[in-house]
Scaffold this active site. Structure first.
Site, short mmCIF file in Angstrom:
data_model
loop_
_atom_site.label_atom_id
_atom_site.label_comp_id
_atom_site.label_asym_id
_atom_site.label_seq_id
_atom_site.Cartn_x
_atom_site.Cartn_y
_atom_site.Cartn_z
N GLY A 39 0.81 -1.20 0.00
CA GLY A 39 0.00 0.00 0.00
C GLY A 39 0.85 1.25 0.00
O GLY A 39 0.34 2.36 0.15
N GLY A 40 2.17 1.09 -0.17
CA GLY A 40 3.08 2.22 -0.24
C GLY A 40 3.49 2.52 -1.67
O GLY A 40 3.18 1.76 -2.60
N CYS A 65 11.85 -10.54 9.48
CA CYS A 65 10.62 -10.48 8.68
C CYS A 65 10.93 -10.78 7.21
O CYS A 65 10.20 -11.52 6.55
CB CYS A 65 10.00 -9.10 8.83
SG CYS A 65 8.44 -8.92 7.98
N CYS A 88 8.59 -3.48 11.61
CA CYS A 88 8.12 -4.17 10.41
C CYS A 88 6.69 -4.65 10.58
O CYS A 88 6.39 -5.42 11.49
CB CYS A 88 9.06 -5.35 10.15
SG CYS A 88 8.63 -6.35 8.74
N ASP A 96 6.55 2.58 -3.06
CA ASP A 96 7.61 1.75 -3.64
C ASP A 96 7.06 0.49 -4.29
O ASP A 96 7.41 0.16 -5.43
CB ASP A 96 8.66 1.39 -2.57
CG ASP A 96 9.38 2.61 -2.04
OD1 ASP A 96 9.54 3.59 -2.81
OD2 ASP A 96 9.79 2.60 -0.87
#
EC number: 2.8.1.13
Length: 372
Positions: free
Chosen positions: A14-15, A102, A199, A17
């Site tokens: 949802g970012g 992560c 994270c 990048d």
């Protein structure tokens, strides 16, 4: 094989990048699928489920680009493999880096396996790193072109097998260019701010968050020669080299955390940024992983550079096997505030060789009080 026959599953947060990552791959003609990973059941301070907001952005971006999308729940895997590790490290008085774990266990294991089950040839993420594929099939991981955004530090535990199935499409462009592409394409995430914090958990008040899972035990804050300077609110809230939040007034240089004693529940502090107790000569690290293990002779040892925290300048080091489970990393010159639980990451030029998790820190062959 043309790109349209190559399926790439993109991990979408949802970012901006990961949004531009999906767009770039679609433009290059790949068969692209977007997947949103839900790894934490969470609401923000206003009671809004941040994961729902992010997923809505993923849906809108995927519709704009014209690719299918799914949401996958990895909450159990995240709890078992990342969050439990995170809490255990804090219980030991260490300062873990959950992003490293992560990436190793979720983004490039659970997610990678899921993508392969969808018939993917590759997975892609919006990390600032690069993959170099050699003709014989083996790969190397290189720093991202944008030096300020390079994320190889957090990817240091990834294996040859994992990286051979990975693409980092924005690793060879600058962050400003990523934003420009997003705006040019009218992507809904173009102006969305970068996420920080733990994270997948986001920008919570860390002290409040941690206290929900680990009971805090206040104790004494003393100098190395035993002078009492005040009280700490729980050893887990402090890290080596920390200056803020100590509550020590008076004249002279600022005070810094220089060690922890778990048995006596004592926090050691000393005055001055360059206090001798903050500097060390070598460290012992375990859980080491190299992208191309056969390239590094650990028995003879080898020279390279290393980072001990994100966005730190490289330091010249000599790396050698200490025993079956650990490495000794010796510094060309003393290094300040190395922190047990953090990653040490090795480089030859732009190539990220791999990394390990810092266990103990030494000076003049004596172990420092960093965590005892």
């Amino acid at each position: 094989m043309s790109n349209k026959d190559i399926r790439v599953v993109v991990g979408m947060s949802g970012g901006v990048d990961s949004s531009v990552t999906a767009h770039v791959l679609k433009e290059q003609g790949y068969d692209v699928i977007g997947i949103f990973m839900k790894n934490w059941d969470d609401t923000d301070e206003n009671g809004v489920c941040t994961a729902t907001e992010d997923y809505n952005d993923v849906i809108e971006v995927c519709n704009q680009i014209g690719i299918p999308y799914y949401a996958v729940n990895f909450e159990k895997e995240y709890w078992d493999k990342v969050f439990t590790y995170f809490l255990d490290e804090y219980k030991k008085g260490r300062t873990p880096n959950p992003d490293v774990m992560c990436n190793k266990e979720i983004k490039f294991k659970a997610f990678l396996d899921h993508a392969m089950n969808l018939g993917a040839d590759y997975v892609a993420t919006g990390h600032y790193a690069r993959i170099h594929r050699h003709e014989d099939g083996h790969v190397e991981m290189l720093r991202g072109v944008d030096n300020n955004k390079d994320q190889t530090y957090f990817l240091n535990q990834l294996s040859q097998q994992q990286l051979s199935k990975v693409m980092f499409p924005i690793g060879d462009i600058e962050k400003s260019e990523v934003r420009r592409i997003a705006e040019e394409q009218g992507l809904v995430t173009a102006k969305k701010k970068d996420s920080t914090g733990i994270c997948f958990i986001g920008e919570k008040n860390f002290k409040t968050f941690l206290s929900q899972y680990l009971p805090a035990q206040p104790g004494d804050m003393i100098t190395l020669d035993g002078k009492k300077m005040g009280k700490h609110s729980g050893l887990m809230y402090y890290t080596i080299g920390q200056r803020h939040g100590l509550g020590i007034g008076g004249d002279g240089d600022p005070w810094f955390v220089v060690g922890k004693n778990l048995k006596d529940n004592v926090l050691y502090v000393e005055q001055g940024f360059h206090h001798d107790a903050l500097y060390s000569d070598y460290l012992i690290a375990s859980d080491y992983s190299f992208v191309n293990p056969e390239d590094n002779d650990l028995d003879q040892g080898f020279e390279c550079t290393a980072k001990f925290r994100y966005r730190q300048k490289d330091t010249k080091v000599f790396v050698k096997r200490e025993n079956d489970h650990a490495l000794r990393v010796t510094f060309a010159e003393p290094v300040r505030a190395i922190t047990p639980g953090q990653a040490v990451v090795f480089y030859q030029g732009d190539v990220c060789l791999g990394g390990a998790i810092i266990d103990d820190v030494f000076k003049n062959e004596g172990q420092l009080n960093y965590v005892v």
